[in-house]
Scaffold this motif. Structure first.
Motif, short mmCIF file in Angstrom:
data_model
loop_
_atom_site.label_atom_id
_atom_site.label_comp_id
_atom_site.label_asym_id
_atom_site.label_seq_id
_atom_site.Cartn_x
_atom_site.Cartn_y
_atom_site.Cartn_z
N LEU B 70 0.85 -1.18 0.00
CA LEU B 70 0.00 0.00 0.00
C LEU B 70 0.89 1.23 0.00
O LEU B 70 1.87 1.29 0.73
CB LEU B 70 -0.89 0.03 1.25
N VAL B 71 0.53 2.21 -0.83
CA VAL B 71 1.21 3.50 -0.81
C VAL B 71 0.21 4.50 -0.24
O VAL B 71 -0.82 4.76 -0.85
CB VAL B 71 1.66 3.93 -2.22
N ASN B 72 0.53 5.02 0.94
CA ASN B 72 -0.37 5.96 1.60
C ASN B 72 0.16 7.38 1.43
O ASN B 72 1.28 7.70 1.79
CB ASN B 72 -0.46 5.59 3.10
N ILE B 73 -0.69 8.23 0.80
CA ILE B 73 -0.35 9.63 0.62
C ILE B 73 -0.91 10.37 1.83
O ILE B 73 -2.12 10.34 2.06
CB ILE B 73 -1.01 10.20 -0.66
N PHE B 74 -0.05 10.98 2.63
CA PHE B 74 -0.54 11.62 3.86
C PHE B 74 0.25 12.89 4.14
O PHE B 74 1.15 13.27 3.39
CB PHE B 74 -0.44 10.65 5.04
N ALA B 75 -0.13 13.58 5.21
CA ALA B 75 0.60 14.76 5.65
C ALA B 75 0.27 15.01 7.11
O ALA B 75 -0.81 14.67 7.58
CB ALA B 75 0.21 15.98 4.82
N SER B 76 1.21 15.59 7.82
CA SER B 76 0.98 15.86 9.24
C SER B 76 -0.08 16.94 9.42
O SER B 76 -0.75 17.02 10.44
CB SER B 76 2.28 16.30 9.91
N TRP B 77 -0.23 17.81 8.40
CA TRP B 77 -1.20 18.91 8.50
C TRP B 77 -2.59 18.51 8.05
O TRP B 77 -3.50 19.34 8.00
CB TRP B 77 -0.72 20.11 7.66
N CYS B 78 -2.77 17.22 7.72
CA CYS B 78 -4.04 16.75 7.17
C CYS B 78 -4.86 16.11 8.27
O CYS B 78 -4.44 15.15 8.91
CB CYS B 78 -3.73 15.79 6.03
N VAL B 79 -6.04 16.70 8.55
CA VAL B 79 -6.85 16.24 9.67
C VAL B 79 -7.41 14.82 9.48
O VAL B 79 -7.31 13.99 10.37
CB VAL B 79 -7.98 17.26 9.97
N PRO B 80 -8.00 14.51 8.30
CA PRO B 80 -8.52 13.14 8.13
C PRO B 80 -7.43 12.06 8.25
O PRO B 80 -7.74 10.91 8.56
CB PRO B 80 -9.10 13.14 6.71
N CYS B 81 -6.15 12.46 8.02
CA CYS B 81 -5.07 11.48 8.15
C CYS B 81 -4.97 10.97 9.59
O CYS B 81 -4.59 9.83 9.84
CB CYS B 81 -3.74 12.10 7.74
N ARG B 82 -5.32 11.84 10.54
CA ARG B 82 -5.30 11.41 11.95
C ARG B 82 -6.38 10.36 12.17
O ARG B 82 -6.17 9.38 12.86
CB ARG B 82 -5.57 12.60 12.86
N ALA B 83 -7.55 10.58 11.54
CA ALA B 83 -8.67 9.66 11.72
C ALA B 83 -8.37 8.29 11.13
O ALA B 83 -8.82 7.27 11.63
CB ALA B 83 -9.93 10.25 11.09
N GLU B 84 -7.57 8.27 10.06
CA GLU B 84 -7.35 6.97 9.41
C GLU B 84 -6.18 6.21 10.02
O GLU B 84 -6.02 5.01 9.75
CB GLU B 84 -7.17 7.13 7.89
N ALA B 85 -5.38 6.87 10.89
CA ALA B 85 -4.19 6.23 11.46
C ALA B 85 -4.47 4.86 12.11
O ALA B 85 -3.76 3.89 11.82
CB ALA B 85 -3.50 7.18 12.43
N PRO B 86 -5.51 4.75 12.98
CA PRO B 86 -5.75 3.44 13.59
C PRO B 86 -6.06 2.35 12.56
O PRO B 86 -5.69 1.18 12.76
CB PRO B 86 -6.94 3.68 14.51
N HIS B 87 -6.72 2.73 11.46
CA HIS B 87 -7.08 1.72 10.45
C HIS B 87 -5.87 1.30 9.64
O HIS B 87 -5.76 0.16 9.20
CB HIS B 87 -8.20 2.26 9.57
N LEU B 88 -4.93 2.24 9.44
CA LEU B 88 -3.67 1.86 8.80
C LEU B 88 -2.94 0.85 9.69
O LEU B 88 -2.35 -0.11 9.20
CB LEU B 88 -2.79 3.10 8.58
N SER B 94 -2.62 -6.81 9.87
CA SER B 94 -3.15 -7.89 9.03
C SER B 94 -2.15 -8.33 7.99
O SER B 94 -2.46 -9.14 7.12
CB SER B 94 -4.43 -7.44 8.33
N GLY B 95 -0.96 -7.77 8.02
CA GLY B 95 0.11 -8.23 7.15
C GLY B 95 0.39 -7.36 5.94
O GLY B 95 1.22 -7.71 5.10
N ALA B 96 -0.26 -6.20 5.85
CA ALA B 96 -0.01 -5.32 4.71
C ALA B 96 1.29 -4.56 4.91
O ALA B 96 1.57 -4.10 6.02
CB ALA B 96 -1.17 -4.34 4.54
N GLU B 97 2.09 -4.47 3.83
CA GLU B 97 3.24 -3.57 3.92
C GLU B 97 2.80 -2.20 3.44
O GLU B 97 2.23 -2.07 2.35
CB GLU B 97 4.42 -4.08 3.08
N ILE B 98 3.04 -1.19 4.24
CA ILE B 98 2.58 0.17 3.90
C ILE B 98 3.79 1.09 3.81
O ILE B 98 4.61 1.14 4.72
CB ILE B 98 1.61 0.71 4.97
N VAL B 99 3.89 1.79 2.68
CA VAL B 99 4.90 2.83 2.55
C VAL B 99 4.17 4.17 2.47
O VAL B 99 3.04 4.24 1.99
CB VAL B 99 5.82 2.62 1.32
#
Lengths: 142, 178
Positions: B70-88, B94-99
Protein backbone atom coordinates in the motif's frame (compact mmCIF):
# COMPACT_ATOMS: atom_id res chain seq x y z
CA UNK A 1 -28.99 23.46 16.46
CA UNK A 2 -25.89 22.68 18.52
CA UNK A 3 -25.04 19.91 16.10
CA UNK A 4 -25.52 22.22 13.18
CA UNK A 5 -23.17 24.80 14.67
CA UNK A 6 -20.63 22.12 15.46
CA UNK A 7 -20.89 20.79 11.92
CA UNK A 8 -20.58 24.27 10.47
CA UNK A 9 -17.54 24.98 12.63
CA UNK A 10 -15.98 21.73 11.45
CA UNK A 11 -16.68 22.52 7.82
CA UNK A 12 -15.23 26.02 8.18
CA UNK A 13 -12.16 24.92 10.09
CA UNK A 14 -10.98 22.31 7.59
CA UNK A 15 -9.50 24.71 5.01
CA UNK A 16 -7.54 26.44 7.76
CA UNK A 17 -6.18 23.19 9.10
CA UNK A 18 -5.35 21.91 5.63
CA UNK A 19 -2.41 24.27 5.24
CA UNK A 20 1.10 22.99 5.09
CA UNK A 21 4.15 24.71 6.45
CA UNK A 22 6.53 24.36 3.51
CA UNK A 23 7.32 27.29 1.23
CA UNK A 24 5.73 27.16 -2.24
CA UNK A 25 7.53 25.30 -5.04
CA UNK A 26 10.14 27.49 -6.81
CA UNK A 27 8.02 28.17 -9.89
CA UNK A 28 4.63 28.34 -8.17
CA UNK A 29 4.70 32.14 -7.88
CA UNK A 30 7.79 33.02 -9.92
CA UNK A 31 7.56 33.66 -13.62
CA UNK A 32 9.87 32.08 -16.15
CA UNK A 33 12.78 34.23 -17.25
CA UNK A 34 11.80 33.92 -20.92
CA UNK A 35 8.71 36.14 -21.49
CA UNK A 36 7.56 34.10 -24.50
CA UNK A 37 7.62 30.86 -22.47
CA UNK A 38 5.90 32.57 -19.53
CA UNK A 39 3.16 33.71 -21.91
CA UNK A 40 2.69 30.08 -23.03
CA UNK A 41 2.69 28.93 -19.39
CA UNK A 42 0.10 31.56 -18.46
CA UNK A 43 -2.17 30.53 -21.34
CA UNK A 44 -1.89 26.85 -20.40
CA UNK A 45 -2.43 27.45 -16.68
CA UNK A 46 -5.68 29.30 -17.36
CA UNK A 47 -7.09 26.17 -19.01
CA UNK A 48 -6.05 23.64 -16.37
CA UNK A 49 -8.38 22.87 -13.49
CA UNK A 50 -7.27 23.19 -9.90
CA UNK A 51 -8.00 19.79 -8.34
CA UNK A 52 -8.43 21.21 -4.83
CA UNK A 53 -10.80 24.05 -5.69
CA UNK A 54 -12.56 22.63 -8.66
CA UNK A 55 -14.14 25.73 -10.18
CA UNK A 56 -10.85 27.58 -10.50
CA UNK A 57 -7.99 27.26 -12.90
CA UNK A 58 -4.53 26.67 -11.48
CA UNK A 59 -3.65 30.22 -12.53
CA UNK A 60 -6.42 31.57 -10.27
CA UNK A 61 -5.92 29.36 -7.25
CA UNK A 62 -3.75 29.87 -4.19
CA UNK A 63 -4.08 26.24 -3.07
CA UNK A 64 -0.63 24.72 -2.45
CA UNK A 65 -1.41 21.93 -4.90
CA UNK A 66 -2.26 24.47 -7.63
CA UNK A 67 1.12 26.07 -6.94
CA UNK A 68 2.79 22.69 -7.35
CA UNK A 69 0.93 22.21 -10.65
CA UNK A 70 2.11 25.65 -11.86
CA UNK A 71 5.63 24.60 -10.94
CA UNK A 72 5.21 21.48 -13.10
CA UNK A 73 3.86 23.54 -16.02
CA UNK A 74 6.68 26.09 -15.89
CA UNK A 75 9.56 23.66 -15.35
CA UNK A 76 8.28 21.34 -18.08
CA UNK A 77 7.94 24.24 -20.53
CA UNK A 78 11.42 25.41 -19.62
CA UNK A 79 12.67 21.86 -20.23
CA UNK A 80 11.35 22.06 -23.80
CA UNK A 81 7.96 20.34 -23.60
CA UNK A 82 5.09 21.84 -25.58
CA UNK A 83 1.87 23.03 -23.86
CA UNK A 84 -0.02 20.20 -25.55
CA UNK A 85 2.38 17.60 -24.18
CA UNK A 86 1.95 18.99 -20.66
CA UNK A 87 -1.85 19.03 -20.98
CA UNK A 88 -1.75 15.43 -22.18
CA UNK A 89 0.55 14.47 -19.29
CA UNK A 90 -2.06 15.76 -16.85
CA UNK A 91 -4.99 14.19 -18.74
CA UNK A 92 -3.19 10.83 -18.57
CA UNK A 93 -3.22 11.21 -14.78
CA UNK A 94 -6.53 12.90 -13.99
CA UNK A 95 -8.66 12.31 -17.08
CA UNK A 96 -10.29 15.00 -19.26
CA UNK A 97 -11.57 16.57 -16.05
CA UNK A 98 -8.31 18.41 -15.43
CA UNK A 99 -8.48 20.31 -18.71
CA UNK A 100 -10.89 23.14 -19.47
CA UNK A 101 -10.25 22.73 -23.18
CA UNK A 102 -12.81 20.31 -24.66
CA UNK A 103 -11.49 17.44 -26.75
CA UNK A 104 -13.28 15.44 -29.43
CA UNK A 105 -13.44 11.89 -28.01
CA UNK A 106 -15.68 8.84 -28.33
CA UNK A 107 -18.07 10.32 -25.74
CA UNK A 108 -17.91 14.02 -26.67
CA UNK A 109 -18.22 13.97 -30.47
CA UNK A 110 -22.05 14.38 -30.46
CA UNK A 111 -21.58 17.78 -28.79
CA UNK A 112 -19.62 18.93 -31.80
CA UNK A 113 -21.77 17.23 -34.44
CA UNK A 114 -25.30 17.96 -33.15
CA UNK A 115 -25.22 21.75 -33.82
CA UNK A 116 -24.38 21.12 -37.47
CA UNK A 117 -27.08 18.45 -37.76
CA UNK A 118 -29.65 20.83 -36.23
CA UNK A 119 -28.54 23.62 -38.56
CA UNK A 120 -28.93 21.27 -41.52
CA UNK A 121 -32.41 20.17 -40.40
CA UNK A 122 -33.45 23.80 -39.85
CA UNK A 123 -32.14 24.71 -43.29
CA UNK A 124 -34.10 21.87 -44.90
CA UNK A 125 -37.30 22.86 -43.09
CA UNK A 126 -36.91 26.51 -44.07
CA UNK A 127 -36.24 25.54 -47.66
CA UNK A 128 -39.30 23.28 -47.65
CA UNK A 129 -41.46 26.11 -46.35
CA UNK A 130 -40.10 28.66 -48.80
CA UNK A 131 -40.70 26.30 -51.69
CA UNK A 132 -44.22 25.49 -50.42
CA UNK A 133 -45.02 29.18 -49.96
CA UNK A 134 -43.49 30.22 -53.26
CA UNK A 135 -45.58 27.83 -55.33
CA UNK A 136 -49.17 29.00 -54.69
CA UNK A 137 -48.08 32.65 -54.74
CA UNK A 138 -46.24 32.09 -57.97
CA UNK A 139 -49.39 30.36 -59.27
CA UNK A 140 -51.55 33.33 -58.17
CA UNK A 141 -49.23 35.85 -59.74
CA UNK A 142 -48.95 33.88 -62.97
CA UNK B 1 -55.88 23.94 -34.73
CA UNK B 2 -55.68 20.39 -33.44
CA UNK B 3 -52.08 20.13 -34.63
CA UNK B 4 -51.19 23.33 -32.75
CA UNK B 5 -52.73 21.95 -29.56
CA UNK B 6 -50.75 18.71 -29.84
CA UNK B 7 -47.63 20.74 -30.51
CA UNK B 8 -48.21 22.91 -27.42
CA UNK B 9 -48.81 19.84 -25.23
CA UNK B 10 -45.61 18.45 -26.66
CA UNK B 11 -43.78 21.58 -25.51
CA UNK B 12 -45.28 21.20 -22.03
CA UNK B 13 -44.10 17.60 -22.04
CA UNK B 14 -40.57 18.60 -22.99
CA UNK B 15 -40.51 21.31 -20.29
CA UNK B 16 -41.80 18.84 -17.67
CA UNK B 17 -39.14 16.35 -18.66
CA UNK B 18 -36.39 18.96 -18.36
CA UNK B 19 -37.62 20.17 -14.96
CA UNK B 20 -37.83 16.57 -13.80
CA UNK B 21 -34.29 15.94 -14.99
CA UNK B 22 -32.99 19.07 -13.20
CA UNK B 23 -34.84 18.16 -10.00
CA UNK B 24 -33.38 14.66 -10.11
CA UNK B 25 -29.83 15.81 -10.79
CA UNK B 26 -30.01 18.53 -8.12
CA UNK B 27 -30.95 15.97 -5.48
CA UNK B 28 -28.11 13.60 -6.39
CA UNK B 29 -25.12 13.73 -4.03
CA UNK B 30 -22.22 15.53 -5.67
CA UNK B 31 -19.22 13.37 -6.43
CA UNK B 32 -16.23 15.59 -5.77
CA UNK B 33 -13.62 12.88 -6.10
CA UNK B 34 -11.22 13.12 -8.99
CA UNK B 35 -10.21 9.56 -9.70
CA UNK B 36 -6.74 8.75 -10.89
CA UNK B 37 -6.47 7.68 -14.52
CA UNK B 38 -3.29 5.80 -13.62
CA UNK B 39 -4.95 2.61 -12.40
CA UNK B 40 -3.44 -0.25 -14.36
CA UNK B 41 -0.36 1.89 -15.11
CA UNK B 42 3.15 1.61 -13.76
CA UNK B 43 4.19 4.22 -11.21
CA UNK B 44 6.54 6.67 -13.01
CA UNK B 45 10.15 6.76 -11.81
CA UNK B 46 10.88 8.87 -8.72
CA UNK B 47 13.29 9.01 -5.82
CA UNK B 48 12.26 10.80 -2.63
CA UNK B 49 14.50 11.61 0.33
CA UNK B 50 13.56 10.23 3.73
CA UNK B 51 10.80 12.22 5.44
CA UNK B 52 11.94 11.19 8.95
CA UNK B 53 15.22 9.96 10.44
CA UNK B 54 14.16 6.46 11.47
CA UNK B 55 12.68 5.33 8.13
CA UNK B 56 14.38 5.19 4.72
CA UNK B 57 13.13 7.32 1.83
CA UNK B 58 11.04 5.98 -1.03
CA UNK B 59 11.92 5.38 -4.69
CA UNK B 60 9.92 3.83 -7.52
CA UNK B 61 12.36 0.88 -7.45
CA UNK B 62 11.15 0.04 -3.91
CA UNK B 63 7.65 -0.38 -5.33
CA UNK B 64 8.73 -2.87 -8.00
CA UNK B 65 10.52 -5.32 -5.70
CA UNK B 66 8.04 -8.17 -6.15
CA UNK B 67 6.04 -7.40 -3.02
CA UNK B 68 2.56 -5.89 -3.40
CA UNK B 69 2.03 -3.03 -0.99
CA UNK B 70 0.00 0.00 0.00
CA UNK B 71 1.21 3.50 -0.81
CA UNK B 72 -0.37 5.96 1.60
CA UNK B 73 -0.35 9.63 0.62
CA UNK B 74 -0.54 11.62 3.86
CA UNK B 75 0.60 14.76 5.65
CA UNK B 76 0.98 15.86 9.24
CA UNK B 77 -1.20 18.91 8.50
CA UNK B 78 -4.04 16.75 7.17
CA UNK B 79 -6.85 16.24 9.67
CA UNK B 80 -8.52 13.14 8.13
CA UNK B 81 -5.07 11.48 8.15
CA UNK B 82 -5.30 11.41 11.95
CA UNK B 83 -8.67 9.66 11.72
CA UNK B 84 -7.35 6.97 9.41
CA UNK B 85 -4.19 6.23 11.46
CA UNK B 86 -5.75 3.44 13.59
CA UNK B 87 -7.08 1.72 10.45
CA UNK B 88 -3.67 1.86 8.80
CA UNK B 89 -2.39 0.17 11.95
CA UNK B 90 -5.05 -2.56 11.56
CA UNK B 91 -3.97 -3.04 7.94
CA UNK B 92 -0.33 -3.38 9.03
CA UNK B 93 -1.28 -5.92 11.71
CA UNK B 94 -3.15 -7.89 9.03
CA UNK B 95 0.11 -8.23 7.15
CA UNK B 96 -0.01 -5.32 4.71
CA UNK B 97 3.24 -3.57 3.92
CA UNK B 98 2.58 0.17 3.90
CA UNK B 99 4.90 2.83 2.55
CA UNK B 100 4.18 6.53 2.99
CA UNK B 101 4.53 9.65 0.90
CA UNK B 102 4.47 12.78 3.06
CA UNK B 103 3.15 15.76 1.10
CA UNK B 104 4.67 19.22 1.69
CA UNK B 105 5.83 18.41 5.18
CA UNK B 106 8.74 19.27 7.48
CA UNK B 107 10.67 16.36 9.06
CA UNK B 108 9.95 17.55 12.62
CA UNK B 109 6.21 17.79 11.87
CA UNK B 110 6.11 14.29 10.35
CA UNK B 111 8.04 12.88 13.32
CA UNK B 112 5.64 14.51 15.77
CA UNK B 113 2.61 13.26 13.80
CA UNK B 114 3.94 9.68 13.77
CA UNK B 115 4.82 9.82 17.47
CA UNK B 116 1.23 10.76 18.31
CA UNK B 117 -0.78 8.74 15.78
CA UNK B 118 1.51 5.75 15.20
CA UNK B 119 3.90 4.78 12.44
CA UNK B 120 2.68 1.88 10.26
CA UNK B 121 5.18 2.68 7.47
CA UNK B 122 8.29 0.76 6.42
CA UNK B 123 9.49 3.67 4.26
CA UNK B 124 8.45 7.31 4.03
CA UNK B 125 9.39 9.60 1.15
CA UNK B 126 9.12 13.38 1.42
CA UNK B 127 7.26 14.92 -1.52
CA UNK B 128 7.93 18.63 -1.02
CA UNK B 129 6.38 19.87 -4.26
CA UNK B 130 3.65 17.19 -4.69
CA UNK B 131 5.68 15.83 -7.60
CA UNK B 132 5.01 12.14 -6.97
CA UNK B 133 1.43 12.88 -5.98
CA UNK B 134 0.80 14.58 -9.32
CA UNK B 135 2.62 11.86 -11.24
CA UNK B 136 0.25 9.14 -9.97
CA UNK B 137 -2.95 11.14 -10.38
CA UNK B 138 -3.66 11.72 -6.71
CA UNK B 139 -5.58 14.91 -5.98
CA UNK B 140 -5.52 15.17 -2.22
CA UNK B 141 -4.60 13.77 1.18
CA UNK B 142 -5.17 11.16 2.37
CA UNK B 143 -5.24 8.70 -0.49
CA UNK B 144 -4.12 5.09 -0.56
CA UNK B 145 -2.95 3.16 -3.61
CA UNK B 146 -2.60 -0.61 -3.95
CA UNK B 147 0.54 -1.33 -5.96
CA UNK B 148 1.46 -4.82 -7.17
CA UNK B 149 4.93 -6.37 -7.11
CA UNK B 150 5.83 -4.82 -10.47
CA UNK B 151 5.01 -1.28 -9.36
CA UNK B 152 1.69 -1.19 -11.21
CA UNK B 153 -1.22 0.65 -9.52
CA UNK B 154 -4.21 -1.68 -9.18
CA UNK B 155 -6.55 0.27 -6.88
CA UNK B 156 -7.05 3.76 -5.48
CA UNK B 157 -8.83 4.63 -2.26
CA UNK B 158 -9.71 8.33 -2.03
CA UNK B 159 -10.15 9.95 1.38
CA UNK B 160 -9.49 8.54 4.83
CA UNK B 161 -9.74 4.80 5.33
CA UNK B 162 -12.70 3.93 7.57
CA UNK B 163 -13.18 0.68 9.49
CA UNK B 164 -15.38 -0.82 6.74
CA UNK B 165 -12.81 0.01 4.04
CA UNK B 166 -10.19 -2.22 5.67
CA UNK B 167 -11.51 -5.59 4.34
CA UNK B 168 -11.94 -4.09 0.85
CA UNK B 169 -8.36 -2.85 0.79
CA UNK B 170 -7.02 -6.16 2.15
CA UNK B 171 -8.92 -7.97 -0.61
CA UNK B 172 -7.51 -5.62 -3.29
CA UNK B 173 -4.05 -6.17 -1.86
CA UNK B 174 -4.54 -9.95 -2.01
CA UNK B 175 -5.68 -9.65 -5.63
CA UNK B 176 -2.50 -7.68 -6.35
CA UNK B 177 -0.53 -10.69 -5.13
CA UNK B 178 0.45 -9.86 -1.55
Amino acid sequence: MKHLIALLALALSTPLAAQDSLPPAPYAYNQLEDPALEEQARELMLTLRCLKCQSQSIADSDAPMAGDMRHQVRTRLAAGETPDQIRLWLIERYGDYVSYEPRVTASTWPLFVIPFVLLLIAGLIIRGRLVARGKPEGGAAG
Amino acid sequence: MKRLRIFLWGLVGVAMFLFGLFAYQLTQPKDEFVESAMIGEKIPPFDLRAAVEDRPGLASADLANGQAKLVNIFASWCVPCRAEAPHLETLRESGAEIVGVAIRDRPEDVARFLAVYGNPFTRIGADDISEVQLSIGSSGVPETFVVDGNGVITYQHIGDIRADDVPVILEKLREAGA
